[in-house]
Design an enzyme around this catalytic site. Structure first.
Site, PDB file in Angstrom:
ATOM      1  N   GLU A  23       2.135 -71.349   7.047  1.00  0.00           N
ATOM      2  CA  GLU A  23       2.578 -71.845   5.732  1.00  0.00           C
ATOM      3  C   GLU A  23       4.099 -71.999   5.698  1.00  0.00           C
ATOM      4  O   GLU A  23       4.816 -71.499   6.577  1.00  0.00           O
ATOM      5  CB  GLU A  23       2.117 -70.906   4.619  1.00  0.00           C
ATOM      6  CG  GLU A  23       2.758 -69.540   4.670  1.00  0.00           C
ATOM      7  CD  GLU A  23       2.861 -68.875   3.294  1.00  0.00           C
ATOM      8  OE1 GLU A  23       3.341 -69.521   2.342  1.00  0.00           O
ATOM      9  OE2 GLU A  23       2.466 -67.701   3.203  1.00  0.00           O
ATOM     10  N   LYS A  84       7.532 -75.464  -4.619  1.00  0.00           N
ATOM     11  CA  LYS A  84       6.462 -74.569  -4.141  1.00  0.00           C
ATOM     12  C   LYS A  84       5.134 -75.274  -4.443  1.00  0.00           C
ATOM     13  O   LYS A  84       4.808 -75.501  -5.599  1.00  0.00           O
ATOM     14  CB  LYS A  84       6.577 -73.229  -4.876  1.00  0.00           C
ATOM     15  CG  LYS A  84       5.481 -72.226  -4.574  1.00  0.00           C
ATOM     16  CD  LYS A  84       5.686 -70.942  -5.376  1.00  0.00           C
ATOM     17  CE  LYS A  84       4.419 -70.136  -5.463  1.00  0.00           C
ATOM     18  NZ  LYS A  84       4.504 -69.016  -6.404  1.00  0.00           N
ATOM     19  N   VAL A 104      -0.175 -70.409   0.492  1.00  0.00           N
ATOM     20  CA  VAL A 104      -1.415 -70.159   1.233  1.00  0.00           C
ATOM     21  C   VAL A 104      -2.470 -71.175   0.800  1.00  0.00           C
ATOM     22  O   VAL A 104      -3.137 -71.800   1.638  1.00  0.00           O
ATOM     23  CB  VAL A 104      -1.907 -68.708   1.016  1.00  0.00           C
ATOM     24  CG1 VAL A 104      -3.326 -68.531   1.558  1.00  0.00           C
ATOM     25  CG2 VAL A 104      -0.957 -67.725   1.689  1.00  0.00           C
ATOM     26  N   ASP A 136      -3.210 -64.557 -14.668  1.00  0.00           N
ATOM     27  CA  ASP A 136      -2.411 -64.932 -13.506  1.00  0.00           C
ATOM     28  C   ASP A 136      -3.150 -64.532 -12.232  1.00  0.00           C
ATOM     29  O   ASP A 136      -3.048 -63.399 -11.757  1.00  0.00           O
ATOM     30  CB  ASP A 136      -1.012 -64.295 -13.567  1.00  0.00           C
ATOM     31  CG  ASP A 136      -0.073 -64.881 -12.511  1.00  0.00           C
ATOM     32  OD1 ASP A 136      -0.559 -65.651 -11.654  1.00  0.00           O
ATOM     33  OD2 ASP A 136       1.128 -64.573 -12.543  1.00  0.00           O
ATOM     34  N   SER A 138      -3.877 -66.032  -8.388  1.00  0.00           N
ATOM     35  CA  SER A 138      -3.371 -67.054  -7.470  1.00  0.00           C
ATOM     36  C   SER A 138      -4.446 -68.059  -7.075  1.00  0.00           C
ATOM     37  O   SER A 138      -5.613 -67.695  -6.859  1.00  0.00           O
ATOM     38  CB  SER A 138      -2.834 -66.382  -6.204  1.00  0.00           C
ATOM     39  OG  SER A 138      -2.421 -67.369  -5.291  1.00  0.00           O
ATOM     40  N   ASP A 140      -4.642 -69.187  -4.335  1.00  0.00           N
ATOM     41  CA  ASP A 140      -5.042 -68.794  -2.971  1.00  0.00           C
ATOM     42  C   ASP A 140      -6.500 -68.322  -2.940  1.00  0.00           C
ATOM     43  O   ASP A 140      -7.246 -68.610  -2.000  1.00  0.00           O
ATOM     44  CB  ASP A 140      -4.167 -67.636  -2.446  1.00  0.00           C
ATOM     45  CG  ASP A 140      -2.704 -68.023  -2.266  1.00  0.00           C
ATOM     46  OD1 ASP A 140      -2.363 -69.204  -2.456  1.00  0.00           O
ATOM     47  OD2 ASP A 140      -1.910 -67.113  -1.950  1.00  0.00           O
ATOM     48  N   LYS A 157       0.564 -57.616  -1.213  1.00  0.00           N
ATOM     49  CA  LYS A 157       1.541 -56.654  -1.743  1.00  0.00           C
ATOM     50  C   LYS A 157       1.013 -56.025  -3.007  1.00  0.00           C
ATOM     51  O   LYS A 157       0.323 -56.683  -3.789  1.00  0.00           O
ATOM     52  CB  LYS A 157       2.819 -57.395  -2.116  1.00  0.00           C
ATOM     53  CG  LYS A 157       3.691 -57.739  -0.954  1.00  0.00           C
ATOM     54  CD  LYS A 157       5.105 -58.004  -1.437  1.00  0.00           C
ATOM     55  CE  LYS A 157       5.962 -58.438  -0.266  1.00  0.00           C
ATOM     56  NZ  LYS A 157       5.884 -59.862  -0.005  1.00  0.00           N
TER      57      LYS A 157
END
Ligand code: PSU
Ligand code: MN
Length: 302
Positions: A23, A84, A104, A136, A138, A140, A157
């Site tokens: 990525e 992004k 990702v 919220d 992602s 991904d 994380k």
């Protein structure tokens, strides 16, 4: 979508040789210059040393690229205002001929279109803390739900809610494989309190799993590869810093796509660069394992 696939990458894909997608948000938004440029070059070298071909994915002046040359890597490492790009940003970025770094999710979309099955990164996005209220979550996780790409990462994380992230992945049917571990790695540290779905101990076994799964059903796989012991950070220290970063993000009203880059930058600042070193070490470790899996896939799927 029209893709521009680098010659050596296209050749490797056509010949069924191991290719590893990489990525670019990690380059533009995840690390400062010049460390990001050095990192981008070194991951590619690590993949080559294992006998596979690297393909860094990004949008350069509106062109979706699969495999970047050195000049493009350098450009992406330094250019201001790089967008992004997750799924929702492709139309805008391409039609306006902008430069974008794929997350990702964005990288999985392009890798899947190009026919690349293995992808190495640092950490995946997930369900943010308090995500049950903010929604919220992602993108991904959605791409992991549907696309046949294995994402080798060091878990996620704990800026995220790891428990909710695992629940979401379970709902979406994503296999979360612990690579030589039964616990979900938490990026800077080798493990968390959460169990992965299954543990595998070799690249060969992971390749066999991917082959078996994709003969039956579509969908992504998370290969969670812990940070090496010697590079991992002190758990108490990092948790305190992450909590401080979350408090500051809330105070400043950070939201939407800014949230993750803000938290990453804050953690980096508060650890005085220690997090950057750990981040580099785990990315290199993931690139190596991803290349080994890509090589094993060469023989398995014939
Ligand atoms: N987590 C990290 N480093 C990163 C990212 C996440 O530890 O660089 C980046 C990845 O590109 C990931 C994206 O896909 O952030 C997720 O952003 P969001 O939470 O806005 O979906
Ligand atoms: Mn988000």
């Amino acid at each position: 979508m029209k893709l521009e696939i680098k010659k050596e990458v296209l050749k490797a894909i056509n010949e069924g040789k191991g290719v590893v997608a990489l990525e670019s948000t990690i380059i533009s938004h995840g690390m400062p210059y010049p460390e990001n440029y050095a990192m981008a070059q070194k991951v590619e070298k690590i993949i080559r040393d294992e006998g596979a071909i690297p393909a860094t994915i990004a949008i350069i002046n509106g062109v979706i690229k699969v495999g970047l040359d050195n000049d493009e890597l350098l450009y992406l490492s330094q250019a201001p205002n790089v967008l992004k790009v997750s799924k929702r940003d492709f139309g805008y970025c391409v039609s306006k001929k902008l430069t974008g770094a794929t997350t990702v999710s964005g990288t999985m979309i392009v890798a899947n279109l190009a026919g690349i099955k293995v992808f190495a990164t640092g950490g995946i996005g997930g369900v943010h803390r308090n995500g049950e209220n903010t929604f919220d979550i992602s993108r991904d996780l959605e791409e992991l739900a549907s696309l046949n790409v294995a994402v080798v990462c060091a878990g996620a994380k704990s800026i995220l809610d790891l428990g909710l992230t695992l629940e979401y992945l379970e709902t979406k049917g994503v296999e979360v494989i612990g690579y030589k571990t039964s616990k979900l790695p938490a990026f800077f540290t080798k493990s968390s309190e959460f169990n992965v779905t299954h543990r595998l101990d070799s690249a060969k076994e992971v390749a066999a799993l991917l082959d078996a799964k994709w003969k039956l059903i579509d969908g992504g796989v998370v290969v969670a590869n812990p940070i090496p012991e010697k590079d991992s950070l002190d758990e108490k220290m990092i948790n305190k810093i992450i909590n401080d970063a979350l408090v500051e993000a809330a105070e400043k009203g950070i939201s939407g796509k800014e949230t993750t880059p803000f938290l990453l930058a804050k953690v980096k600042e508060l650890t005085e660069g220690k997090s950057l070193e750990a981040n580099l070490a785990l990315v290199y470790n993931n690139a190596k394992v991803a290349a080994q899996i890509a090589k094993e896939l060469e023989s398995v799927s014939k």
